[in-house]
Structures are given as structure tokens and as C-alpha cells.
Design an enzyme around this catalytic site. Structure first.
Site, PDB file in Angstrom:
ATOM      1  N   ASP A 204      19.491   6.420 -12.354  1.00 52.52           N
ATOM      2  CA  ASP A 204      18.207   6.505 -11.661  1.00 52.52           C
ATOM      3  C   ASP A 204      17.953   5.224 -10.866  1.00 52.52           C
ATOM      4  OD1 ASP A 204      15.461   7.848 -11.511  1.00 52.52           O
ATOM      5  OD2 ASP A 204      14.916   5.892 -12.331  1.00 52.52           O
ATOM      6  N   GLU A 272      21.545   7.831  -7.865  1.00 58.78           N
ATOM      7  CA  GLU A 272      20.410   8.066  -6.978  1.00 58.78           C
ATOM      8  C   GLU A 272      20.100   6.767  -6.256  1.00 58.78           C
ATOM      9  OE1 GLU A 272      15.707   9.276  -7.218  1.00 58.78           O
ATOM     10  OE2 GLU A 272      16.512   7.545  -8.237  1.00 58.78           O
TER      11      GLU A 272
HETATM   12  C1  BGC Z   1      12.203   9.824 -10.232  1.00 58.39           C
HETATM   13  C2  BGC Z   1      10.790   9.317 -10.098  1.00 58.39           C
HETATM   14  C3  BGC Z   1      10.688   7.961 -10.766  1.00 58.39           C
HETATM   15  C4  BGC Z   1      11.732   6.984 -10.256  1.00 58.39           C
HETATM   16  C5  BGC Z   1      11.750   5.724 -11.053  1.00 58.39           C
HETATM   17  C6  BGC Z   1      13.111   8.811  -9.612  1.00 58.39           C
HETATM   18  O1  BGC Z   1      14.398   9.272  -9.692  1.00 58.39           O
HETATM   19  O2  BGC Z   1      12.352  11.068  -9.580  1.00 58.39           O
HETATM   20  O3  BGC Z   1       9.896  10.215 -10.685  1.00 58.39           O
HETATM   21  O4  BGC Z   1       9.421   7.411 -10.468  1.00 58.39           O
HETATM   22  O5  BGC Z   1      12.999   7.581 -10.301  1.00 58.39           O
HETATM   23  O6  BGC Z   1      12.272   5.886 -12.319  1.00 58.39           O
END
Ligand code: BGC
Length: 552
Positions: A204, A272
Site C-alpha cells: 500500500d 500501489e
Molecule cells: C487506500 C486508501 C488509504 C491509503 C493509505 C490506499 O491504498 O485505498 O483508503 O487511505 O491507501 O493507506
């Protein structure tokens, strides 16, 4: 060339709280997910990606984690997770889980101890003294850095008497990856879940992992018209896309590689990274330095209602031409944050998601006509097209061929995937809100005169108007599919009507609403009967897509 498991099939993203409630408390959970695993069999999906399921105060939908190696009781317990793994193994399915590596919750034990300067946690987070010269009773942040959610990225902690840094909410303090102990802990988290048998991780917010140590002010973003304090007000050259992020990904990849070797199955990384496309490509790594298998490609998020065929081609080609040689593309189709309402399974209470009187989020009012049960019976439904696309996705032409665009203009987008001697696929997409007619054979050489209709998102194509009106008018019990197939299911049937299927069906009338249509069909739908489409007279309704096939 042989492909790995993650290349052959699509990855289905599940937001656990919204998928299926197994204990009637209004929140989706592991028991609910396990009860629905046959659905993936129906879809022919073998890889799942699970959003965070770890204990969380839920300040950011579970992306604020207070323990990386536990299960939030809302979703069940570790035994439920183990049972899920067992069920997935039985079905030969793969699972990728979310690793929210950049930050923890402020309720994480590490953070609580870090505030108290308890070793070894003192430097687990990014702490900084106030701006030199700021008043003791009004400490100012050390620099102008902003949070992705707007406002200062620094929050004062009155106990430790220092600011801590957070790329996201103040309740999501950033981990300090310059501290080797934090790096070791992160690897231990990966090992913990790999030992349980997971097949990979989605990293993430990877662009935000490491910041410039010098804590220098970021310059203004001159291109964008933003208000002071808004995230886009600054150009994030010191807090985003730091090259050292790649070193971290590499370390994690090494951990995965150990498990790939011992389990004889590739363990993969999805990343991501919300950066410009050239920078996202770095996460693929190189031939010598392999990093993520799937740096997530969000190009399709750029599609707008007014996008043209040329725009779409550009979005696709931008990725393909910038991708390093020898890497595999991916296309994220839909995973936006606001779309987290409960899954719509059927016409029962809460669309079959939960029997609770209070689902954690209201079910979308569309659930009466948009749900799995209804869509199963509608040949043009999103669900049936999705199933068909998943099957087509496994065809050699899609797995191995390059992309050719026979005709692309403002209104029409087309792409061809072909291999000699096998099934070739042609997608035609009307990008406009007007019907369009095209002679593909004149506009592009190398296309056959006709091709088989594989799927379409709209019942207006290949439906003869008189019969459709009958169907609508007198509530005739025969299904639209039967009506269609009796007149248009084969070349000879088309010929015997004295006209091509296209011209017979070219009158555009309002679509039949899915509910009334679906309720008249008793069996699930398939497209086994061939419908031939003459490529010299293509007729597409507004925003209609069709996929055609022929043997190359
Ligand atoms: C999520 C968000 C989140 C962010 C930080 C993203 O991939 O979709 O909802 O705020 O990561 O963790």
C-alpha cells in the site's frame, strides 16, 4: 513461453467488510467470504486480493493498523483465516493480502512505546523537533510538508514534545524505514503471513515509504491551482517517489523469493504507487534487479465520459511502451475508494449481504435490479460479460499477442489480438453517446468479412425490432435470447431473413430494463449459438462494446 499463475488469470479484489456477512452483525467477514468461495468457481477466478483485515480503529477504512499479525475481531479470528487458507488450497486458489507498510495506527503498541521513548521503539517513527525559533507554547512544524488528506503532515505530541510525521491521517503515523529495526520488523510481518501460505502482498502507498532525511521545505506546485494546505499545493519532491523506496521493495522481494523457492510457487508483489507513469515503471525493476511483478496500472482511471477512442489508445499505449522489456502488463479496472458499499448478491434483505438490520454501510438502492442473481439471467449484464471476458482472458491470443488497433478515431475504439491458427479477438467500442455505423473492412485491411459475436453489453445489437417490441408489449414469456437466436443464431438464419443481422437490428429503441428482462428467463444464459457480425456494416449503440472472434 510458459506463464505463471499470476499471469494467466485475473486478480479479484475483495473489500472484506463489504463482501459477505457470515455472523449477521452487518459487517462482512471471513466466514462470509468462505461461504461464497464457489462464486469464484463460477467466475473462473483463482486469485483473490484481500483488503486489510488486521485490528484497526478504522479511522481510514482499515488502513490504520494496530497489529500486523492479528485479525480484527470484526472479521473473525485467526482460526477463520486458517480455514480460509485451507479452503483456498483445496480449490487451488491463490491469495494476495494488503501490506500497509508506510504507517501504523496511532494505537499500535510500537507507537505508544515510541511516544514514551521506550527502547527499541524510540526511533520507530519519524519524530522531529519544532521549527527552530518557534515559541514553546506554540510549536511550529519543522517544515511545510503536507498530508495526502490535506493540512500539515506533522502532528505535535505533547508527551514526547516532538512532532511526528504522517503522510495520511494524524492517526496514521509513518514508520521510520531508516531504522534497521523497523526494516526487520516489516520483514517479519511478511514472513508471518508467508508461513501461513499467502501468495503475495499488495504494498500500500509505496510511493510514500521513505522521505528525504534533510526535512527541506517542498516547492510550490505552480501547475495546479490549489489552495494553501491542500495536498496538491506542493510539488512532493521530498516526500514521494524517493529512490530508496525501491531498495525496500527489493528487500521484501528477497523475503518472498525464499518462500517461492521453498514452496515451489512464485510469491508476488503488487505495488500501489500513485506516481507518474515513468516513475511507476521503476517498481518493475530490471532484468538483473527484479522487484514487483505488478506495479498497479491505474491508466483506466483516466477514462472520462468524454474520452475519445484516441484517448483510450493513448492510455493503453502509454503503459505498454513505457514498460521495461520482459515485464508483464496489468490493468486495474475498478478499485476506487468510494466504491465500498456492500456486495449485492440477490433480491433478499440487504441484497443478501447480511440479515442484520444495520449493515455497516447502506446497501446501494440499485440492488433490486443489480445483483448477482438477477444478472446471472441477463445475457448483457455486467456479470455475464465479466465471466465471458475472464474466459477470453485465458485464450492464447490474449495471453501472448501484441495489440493492433484497426480503427481508432474520436468515436470508435477497436483493438485486435490475433495469433495465426487460433481464435483472434476484436473489441469494438463506441466511445460516444450517439449510435455509430462503420465499415471495418474498408477502414482496415486484414480483417475478415464477418466474425462471431462473443459478447456485448447491450441488448440493442442483434435484436430484431418487431420481436423485441412484442417481447416488451405483450409480456411474452419467450426470452429475448430465444427470440434472438431463432432469427440470428447462424449464418443461414441471417441469410434466410434476406438481410444481415445488423441491418435488421439497426433500429435503436430504449433498452429493456434488466429486471423485467431477467425475470422472464428461467435458465442462466450462454452465447453458445453463433451470431455472425458482418464487419463491413458494424452498428453500435451509444457506449456499446462488442467483442468478436474469428480464426486467424
Ligand atoms: C487506500 C486508501 C488509504 C491509503 C493509505 C490506499 O491504498 O485505498 O483508503 O487511505 O491507501 O493507506
Amino acid at each position: 513461453m510458459s506463464l505463471e499463475w499470476w499471469q494467466r488469470n485475473i486478480v479479484y479484489h475483495i473489500y472484506l467488510p463489504s463482501f459477505k456477512d457470515g455472523n449477521d452483525d452487518g459487517i462482512g467477514d471471513f466466514k462470509g467470504l468462505i461461504s461464497k468461495l464457489d462464486y469464484f468457481n463460477e467466475l473462473k477466478i483463482s486469485s483473490l486480493l484481500l483488503s486489510p483485515f488486521y485490528p484497526s480503529p478504522m479511522k481510514d477504512n482499515g488502513y490504520d493498523i494496530s497489529s500486523y499479525t492479528d485479525i480484527d475481531p470484526r472479521y473473525g479470528c485467526m482460526e477463520d483465516f486458517d480455514q480460509l487458507m485451507e479452503e483456498l488450497n483445496k480449490r487451488g486458489m491463490n491469495i494476495i493480502i494488503d501490506f500497509v507498510a508506510n504507517h501504523t495506527s496511532d494505537q499500535h503498541d510500537w507507537f505508544k512505546r515510541s511516544i514514551l521513548r521506550e527502547e527499541p521503539y524510540t526511533e520507530f517513527y519519524i519524530w522531529a523537533d519544532p521549527l527552530p525559533g518557534s515559541a514553546i507554547d506554540n510549536p511550529l512544524p519543522p517544515n511545510n510538508w503536507l498530508s495526502v488528506f490535506d493540512g500539515s503532515a506533522w502532528t505535535w505530541n505533547g508527551v514526547r514534545k516532538q512532532f511526528y510525521f504522517h503522510q495520511f491521517l494524524p492517526e496514521q503515523p509513518d514508520l521510520n524505514y531508516r531504522n534497521p529495526l523497523v526494516r526487520e520488523e516489516a520483514k517479519n510481518v511478511l514472513r508471518f503471513w508467508l508461513n501461513k501460505g499467502v501468495d503475495g502482498f499488495r504494498i500500500d502507498a509505496a510511493s510514500h515509504l521513505i522521505e528525504d532525511e534533510r526535512l527541506i521545505d517542498e516547492p510550490l506546485n505552480k501547475k495546479l491551482n490549489a489552495k494553501e494546505g491542500e495536498y496538491k499545493y506542493l510539488n512532493h519532491i521530498y516526500t514521494k517517489g524517493n529512490e530508496e523506496n525501491l531498495d525496500l521493495i527489493e528487500e521484501w522481494k528477497h523475503v518472498l523469493n525464499e518462500f517461492s523457492t521453498s514452496s515451489h510457487k512464485p510469491k508476488i508483489l503488487l505495488v500501489e504507487a500513485m506516481e507518474k507513469i515513468e516513475d511507476v515503471m521503476y517498481y518493475y525493476g530490471t532484468f538483473e534487479r527484479k522487484l514487483a511483478e505488478i506495479p498497479m496500472n491505474f491508466q483506466f482511471y483516466k477514462i472520462k465520459p468524454e474520452s475519445t477512442g484516441e484517448d483510450l489508445q493513448k492510455f493503453i499505449e502509454d503503459w505498454l511502451t513505457k514498460m521495461p522489456k520482459g515485464k508483464y502488463p496489468n490493468w486495474v479496472t475498478n478499485s476506487r475508494d468510494p466504491m465500498r458499499t456492500p456486495m449485492q448478491w440477490n433480491c433478499e434483505k440487504n441484497a443478501g449481504f447480511s440479515t442484520s438490520d444495520t449493515p455497516w454501510l447502506p446497501v446501494n438502492t440499485s440492488c433490486i435490479f443489480k445483483n448477482v442473481e438477477v444478472e446471472r439471467k441477463d445475457p448483457f449484464s455486467f456479470l455475464n460479460n465479466f465471466k465471458k471476458l475472464i474466459t477470453i482472458r485465458e485464450e492464447p491470443a490474449i495471453l501472448f499477442s501484441s495489440l493492433v488497433y484497426p480503427v481508432v478515431n474520436e468515436k470508435l475504439f477497436s483493438v485486435l489480438r490475433s495469433v495465426v491458427g487460433a481464435k483472434c479477438f476484436l473489441l469494438l467500442l463506441n466511445m460516444s453517446s450517439e449510435p455509430l455505423r462503420a465499415d471495418m473492412t474498408t477502414l482496415s485491411s486484414n480483417l475478415p468479412q464477418k466474425a462471431i459475436l462473443e459478447l456485448t453489453n447491450c441488448e440493442k445489437y442483434y435484436t430484431q425490432k418487431p420481436q423485441l417490441q412484442k417481447h416488451l408489449g405483450d409480456n411474452n414469456n419467450s426470452s429475448l435470447l430465444e427470440t434472438t437466436s431463432s432469427s440470428c443464431n447462424s449464418e443461414s438464419a441471417c441469410a434466410s431473413t434476406g438481410a444481415s443481422c445488423v441491418t435488421e437490428s439497426a433500429e435503436y429503441i430504449d433498452p429493456v430494463p434488466s429486471t423485467s428482462f431477467a425475470s422472464e428467463i428461467s435458465t442462466d444464459v450462454n452465447f453458445q449459438e453463433f451470431i455472425y457480425v458482418p464487419l463491413n456494416d458494424i452498428y453500435l449503440g451509444p457506449h456499446q462494446a462488442i467483442v468478436l472472434s474469428y480464426i486467424g
